[in-house]
Design an enzyme around this catalytic site. Sequence first.
Site, mmCIF file in Angstrom:
data_model
loop_
_atom_site.group_PDB
_atom_site.id
_atom_site.type_symbol
_atom_site.label_atom_id
_atom_site.label_comp_id
_atom_site.label_asym_id
_atom_site.label_seq_id
_atom_site.Cartn_x
_atom_site.Cartn_y
_atom_site.Cartn_z
ATOM 1 N N ARG A 1 17.850 -19.384 -5.133
ATOM 2 C CA ARG A 1 17.241 -19.509 -3.792
ATOM 3 C C ARG A 1 17.769 -18.478 -2.799
ATOM 4 O O ARG A 1 17.768 -18.694 -1.592
ATOM 5 C CB ARG A 1 17.426 -20.916 -3.225
ATOM 6 C CG ARG A 1 16.767 -21.961 -4.084
ATOM 7 C CD ARG A 1 16.737 -23.315 -3.428
ATOM 8 N NE ARG A 1 16.068 -24.238 -4.318
ATOM 9 C CZ ARG A 1 16.662 -24.842 -5.338
ATOM 10 N NH1 ARG A 1 17.940 -24.620 -5.583
ATOM 11 N NH2 ARG A 1 15.994 -25.656 -6.102
ATOM 12 N N LYS B 1 10.214 -6.598 2.960
ATOM 13 C CA LYS B 1 9.100 -6.961 2.070
ATOM 14 C C LYS B 1 9.526 -6.704 0.624
ATOM 15 O O LYS B 1 10.044 -5.655 0.291
ATOM 16 C CB LYS B 1 7.853 -6.136 2.391
ATOM 17 C CG LYS B 1 7.151 -6.611 3.641
ATOM 18 C CD LYS B 1 5.646 -6.416 3.564
ATOM 19 C CE LYS B 1 5.193 -5.108 4.086
ATOM 20 N NZ LYS B 1 3.751 -4.913 4.022
ATOM 21 N N GLU C 1 5.379 9.756 5.345
ATOM 22 C CA GLU C 1 5.711 8.524 6.085
ATOM 23 C C GLU C 1 6.592 8.850 7.303
ATOM 24 O O GLU C 1 6.539 8.153 8.318
ATOM 25 C CB GLU C 1 6.420 7.509 5.178
ATOM 26 C CG GLU C 1 5.600 7.034 3.979
ATOM 27 C CD GLU C 1 4.439 6.081 4.330
ATOM 28 O OE1 GLU C 1 4.327 5.646 5.494
ATOM 29 O OE2 GLU C 1 3.638 5.796 3.421
ATOM 30 N N LYS D 1 10.658 2.383 12.286
ATOM 31 C CA LYS D 1 10.412 1.225 11.405
ATOM 32 C C LYS D 1 11.213 0.012 11.902
ATOM 33 O O LYS D 1 10.700 -1.115 11.938
ATOM 34 C CB LYS D 1 10.757 1.579 9.952
ATOM 35 C CG LYS D 1 10.551 0.446 8.969
ATOM 36 C CD LYS D 1 9.202 0.430 8.287
ATOM 37 C CE LYS D 1 8.906 -0.860 7.564
ATOM 38 N NZ LYS D 1 8.692 -0.762 6.155
ATOM 39 N N GLU E 1 4.906 -9.715 9.641
ATOM 40 C CA GLU E 1 3.627 -9.013 9.581
ATOM 41 C C GLU E 1 2.466 -9.822 10.159
ATOM 42 O O GLU E 1 1.432 -10.003 9.519
ATOM 43 C CB GLU E 1 3.327 -8.624 8.122
ATOM 44 C CG GLU E 1 2.465 -7.394 8.007
ATOM 45 C CD GLU E 1 2.369 -6.868 6.590
ATOM 46 O OE1 GLU E 1 2.480 -7.658 5.641
ATOM 47 O OE2 GLU E 1 2.207 -5.644 6.445
ATOM 48 N N ARG F 1 3.116 -4.887 13.015
ATOM 49 C CA ARG F 1 3.410 -4.167 11.768
ATOM 50 C C ARG F 1 2.187 -3.447 11.211
ATOM 51 O O ARG F 1 2.308 -2.471 10.468
ATOM 52 C CB ARG F 1 3.986 -5.126 10.720
ATOM 53 C CG ARG F 1 5.444 -4.778 10.409
ATOM 54 C CD ARG F 1 6.085 -5.865 9.613
ATOM 55 N NE ARG F 1 6.596 -5.325 8.367
ATOM 56 C CZ ARG F 1 7.703 -5.765 7.766
ATOM 57 N NH1 ARG F 1 8.410 -6.739 8.288
ATOM 58 N NH2 ARG F 1 8.112 -5.240 6.648
ATOM 59 N N ASN G 1 0.136 0.982 9.205
ATOM 60 C CA ASN G 1 -0.955 1.338 8.294
ATOM 61 C C ASN G 1 -1.711 2.574 8.740
ATOM 62 O O ASN G 1 -2.759 2.906 8.171
ATOM 63 C CB ASN G 1 -1.944 0.169 8.168
ATOM 64 C CG ASN G 1 -1.359 -0.946 7.347
ATOM 65 O OD1 ASN G 1 -0.535 -0.712 6.465
ATOM 66 N ND2 ASN G 1 -1.756 -2.170 7.650
ATOM 67 N N HIS H 1 -3.461 4.715 6.293
ATOM 68 C CA HIS H 1 -3.481 3.997 5.019
ATOM 69 C C HIS H 1 -4.864 3.454 4.632
ATOM 70 O O HIS H 1 -5.075 3.127 3.476
ATOM 71 C CB HIS H 1 -2.470 2.838 5.030
ATOM 72 C CG HIS H 1 -1.049 3.313 4.863
ATOM 73 N ND1 HIS H 1 -0.445 4.184 5.746
ATOM 74 C CD2 HIS H 1 -0.116 3.057 3.913
ATOM 75 C CE1 HIS H 1 0.802 4.421 5.346
ATOM 76 N NE2 HIS H 1 1.027 3.750 4.237
ATOM 77 N N HIS I 1 -5.637 4.520 1.137
ATOM 78 C CA HIS I 1 -5.762 3.547 0.046
ATOM 79 C C HIS I 1 -7.033 3.825 -0.762
ATOM 80 O O HIS I 1 -7.024 3.781 -1.996
ATOM 81 C CB HIS I 1 -5.775 2.130 0.626
ATOM 82 C CG HIS I 1 -5.969 1.061 -0.383
ATOM 83 N ND1 HIS I 1 -5.037 0.792 -1.348
ATOM 84 C CD2 HIS I 1 -7.010 0.208 -0.594
ATOM 85 C CE1 HIS I 1 -5.488 -0.190 -2.113
ATOM 86 N NE2 HIS I 1 -6.676 -0.554 -1.677
ATOM 87 N N HIS J 1 1.018 8.475 -3.253
ATOM 88 C CA HIS J 1 0.779 7.662 -2.051
ATOM 89 C C HIS J 1 0.846 8.483 -0.751
ATOM 90 O O HIS J 1 -0.080 8.469 0.061
ATOM 91 C CB HIS J 1 1.818 6.534 -2.029
ATOM 92 C CG HIS J 1 1.702 5.644 -0.834
ATOM 93 N ND1 HIS J 1 0.661 4.762 -0.650
ATOM 94 C CD2 HIS J 1 2.491 5.516 0.268
ATOM 95 C CE1 HIS J 1 0.822 4.110 0.489
ATOM 96 N NE2 HIS J 1 1.921 4.561 1.069
#
Length: 364
Positions: free
Chosen positions: A117, A139, A181, A223, A233, A237, A241, A244, A248, A260
């Site tokens: 946990r 994340k 980025e 960030k 998020e 956040r 993107n 993106h 994507h 990417h």
Amino acid sequence: MEEFTLNISYPEREVKILTGKNALVSASSYINSTFNSKVVLTNKNIWNIWKEYFSEHIKDFYLFQIEDGEKYKNYKTVSEIYKYLVSIGATRKTAFIGFGGGVIGDIAGFVASTYHRGIPLIHVPTTLLAQVDSSIGGKTGYNLREGKNLVGTFYQPNLIVSDSLFLHTLSEREFKSGLAEVIKAGFIMDYKLIDLIESNLNMIKKRDENIISEIMKRAQLVKIKVVKEDVEEQGLRAILNFGHTLGHGIEVLTRWKVPHGYAVAAGMGFAIFLSFSMGYITKGEMIRAINLLKGMGYRLLYKLDYTMLESVIKRDKKKKEDLVEWVLLKSIGKAEFGIKLDMNYIKGELKNYEKFILSDASSF
Ligand SMILES: NC(=O)c1ccc[n+]([C@@H]2O[C@H](COP(=O)([O-])OP(=O)(O)OC[C@H]3O[C@@H](n4cnc5c(N)ncnc54)[C@H](O)[C@@H]3O)[C@@H](O)[C@H]2O)c1
């Protein structure tokens, strides 16, 4: 060497971030003295290159190596790590250290957040993308056959050690992919970072230690600022993107042959153009921003089937109702998220963007 602290309010957590040349050396006495049991997760490629430096400073750890590649970011790998942790008698006090790029970081985060946990997690990111982006924000996750990052958790590390030394052995492709980025962070929130990149293009391409540490630090701060405000998020956040949505689409339609960051760079090119055609930024700002991406050597145009692109973008999780949400620039260094635009408008603007990129920008 710089030190930042990211205070997360929900759940209450203090994340220490050490960044710059030899950050691992600076972090070593804390790591070695705080945890009596440590497990390092890495891949064979990274370990081959960096085992001496790592082992010189981090002592007495168990090592678990996986194969290199996104395709190993799956449950099979996760379950093998669980079994290994049980076999060595890892407890809730065992520190789990992810030593690698975003793939290792995502798996390490997931395992640390679920084993017993939750056990202490330390990220030692080794790619530029992982240092400025994926290691910060908590994340974690792995891929399913049905899609990328479909399983995951939010779990903050105790410590992030971003040693810029690791960046020297990155391939050109990985370095430039991560750099996109960094540029993104500048476009959305830090115009000084854009100034800095513009005036040091060649030194950055040569990976000059001082300038890389400086731009890395500024991108990390962007960030951190975003994550602090939106840990799970729910809103801000989404600003990350930027570039993106089309990026994507490029990744999917080229079957991930385009890295990417390269796809994001082309996506940013289009988002910058959209910001101009929506009247948010001036023509001068648009040309300046596009020239920065060109100057870094990114390809800004990919031949795509617009019908297929539409279905990819609409299937994308960022889509709400029939409109697609975009992150656009309000100026260089300031972005807004959640701008809903109709796909027909987007398709028209994609054609105009193509003409713009193929034209002499000044005569557009
Ligand atoms: N958690 C998040 O917030 C978040 C954000 C963005 C991306 N990601 C995830 O990150 C992953 C991509 O991460 P990545 O771009 O770092 O890719 P990666 O982890 O696959 O690393 C890229 C390549 O570089 C090699 N490498 C790593 N460090 C090196 C070094 N110092 N020297 C030489 N080679 C080195 C790796 O072995 C690999 O071959 C994706 O799975 C993506 O989903 C997560």
